[in-house]
Enzyme design. Structure first.
Site, PDB file in Angstrom:
ATOM      1  N   GLU A 176       6.157  -1.926   1.723  1.00  0.00           N
ATOM      2  CA  GLU A 176       5.054  -1.993   2.689  1.00  0.00           C
ATOM      3  C   GLU A 176       5.532  -1.627   4.088  1.00  0.00           C
ATOM      4  OE1 GLU A 176       5.968  -4.440   4.911  1.00  0.00           O
ATOM      5  OE2 GLU A 176       7.518  -5.034   3.474  1.00  0.00           O
ATOM      6  N   GLU A 319       9.819  -2.773   3.639  1.00  0.00           N
ATOM      7  CA  GLU A 319       9.775  -1.402   3.122  1.00  0.00           C
ATOM      8  C   GLU A 319       9.989  -1.287   1.621  1.00  0.00           C
ATOM      9  OE1 GLU A 319      12.591   1.059   5.208  1.00  0.00           O
ATOM     10  OE2 GLU A 319      11.875   0.454   7.186  1.00  0.00           O
TER      11      GLU A 319
END
Length: 352
Positions: A176, A319
């Site tokens: 994300e 991430e």
């Protein structure tokens, strides 16, 4: 949203294959090592067998799905970075320059970036553009999204997995990007667990004590203003969630419905996993815990999920980075299962 698709996806999430799990456990016990000596790797082998129905699975094509979205709550001053960083980092992902890109290249995984709610107009040949809206509303003042928007975002995740599966991907990592997204994640965890924001709110990108105190107050305000119903996961997401978090809920449900393992990254991904568990209790069995984030609320949500992360690296990058690192352990146990000699094949005496 096509409500039928969501319901059908959840209905397709079945219990793990007990027969394959027992066969994997028996195979592990026949390998030339003391029983149980590979610890968590052996648990992982049994879980992977249960997920796939194969004693010796392999995952040559794996995707890190990075959902990207912005958050209106950044107006409250809860993060160390400005919101402009979200679209800038999306372009960095697409250029291959972020932490997750480097680690994914090493692990043989492909990074797929989905614009599900970035507050900017982005265009790139590799960008998966599925924007539901340009960022959420400020949850400290009212609902972050509508129920329809949440459902649309979940569908984006489900359809992204479907598209990947059609191309041969069989393992997924949650990733994300969204400046401010530890704030709604903490609110989600508090909403489902009843824990105070003092326990669930952390330093995110590295805020100081004053901002941390304010962030706790903002999360509490969001909970007080919106009163999310923990018995209704869509309501929780709509009131105090994020678009990328909802998208990851769809990724998790979609992967589980296709009997594919889904590696859960850090705090934000785990908040999405908690929502997915409340939508499908069986989904949690398809989740592989990757690492313990440095974010203080992560251990709490991991406990709620009942999964056991393999790495303790004090990371807080997000991430999908911790998830990607754990792929090396997935590969390790897959090779153990397929390549290691048994006592019989090696002519080694087993214990009495």
């Amino acid at each position: 949203m096509n409500g039928n698709l969501l319901n059908e996806t959840i209905e397709r999430i079945k219990p793990l294959d007990e027969k394959a799990m027992q066969e994997a456990a028996n195979h592990l016990d026949r390998l030339t090592k003391p029983k149980g000596s590979l610890g968590k790797l052996e648990n992982l082998a049994v879980q992977l067998a249960g997920i796939t129905g194969k004693v010796k699975p392999s995952f040559p094509k794996r995707a890190v799905i990075v959902m990207a979205g912005d958050h209106g709550v950044v107006e409250e001053g809860v993060t160390a970075y400005p919101p402009e960083v979200t679209p800038q980092m999306v372009l960095n992902f697409l250029a291959g320059g972020a932490t997750v890109n480097v680690l994914s290249r090493q692990a043989g995984a492909d990074v797929l970036c989905v614009d599900i709610g970035v507050n900017a107009d982005l265009s790139h040949p590799q960008l998966i553009s599925r924007k539901v809206r340009k960022g959420t509303a400020n949850m400290a003042k009212g609902p972050a999204m509508t129920r329809t928007e949440v459902e649309q975002a979940i569908l984006v995740g489900i359809e992204t997995v479907k598209d990947c599966a059609s191309k041969g991907y069989t393992l997924f990592v949650t990733g994300e990007m969204g400046i401010g997204n530890t704030t709604p994640s903490a609110a989600i965890v508090s909403a489902f667990t009843g824990l105070s924001p003092i326990e669930t709110v952390g330093r995110g990108t590295g805020i100081d004590d004053a901002i941390l105190k304010h962030k706790v107050e903002v999360v509490q305000q969001a909970l007080d203003v919106n009163k999310p119903d923990f018995n209704d996961p869509i309501d929780v997401l709509a009131k105090v969630g994020g678009l990328e978090i909802a998208g990851l809920v769809g990724v998790i449900l979609g992967a589980a419905s296709r009997r594919c393992p889904v590696v859960i990254d850090g705090f934000i991904s785990s908040a999405a996993a908690l929502v997915a568990k409340h939508m499908s209790k069986e989904a949690v069995h398809y989740m592989i815990g990757s690492h313990f984030s440095q974010e203080q609320g992560h251990k709490l949500v991991i406990g709620e999920l009942g999964i056991s992360p393999m790495l303790h690296m004090d990371m807080r990058v997000g991430e999908g980075t911790g998830g990607v690192l754990s792929l090396h352990l997935v590969d390790a146990i897959c090779r153990i299962m397929s390549e290691m000699a048994t006592f019989e094949s090696a002519g080694v005496s087993d214990r009495e």
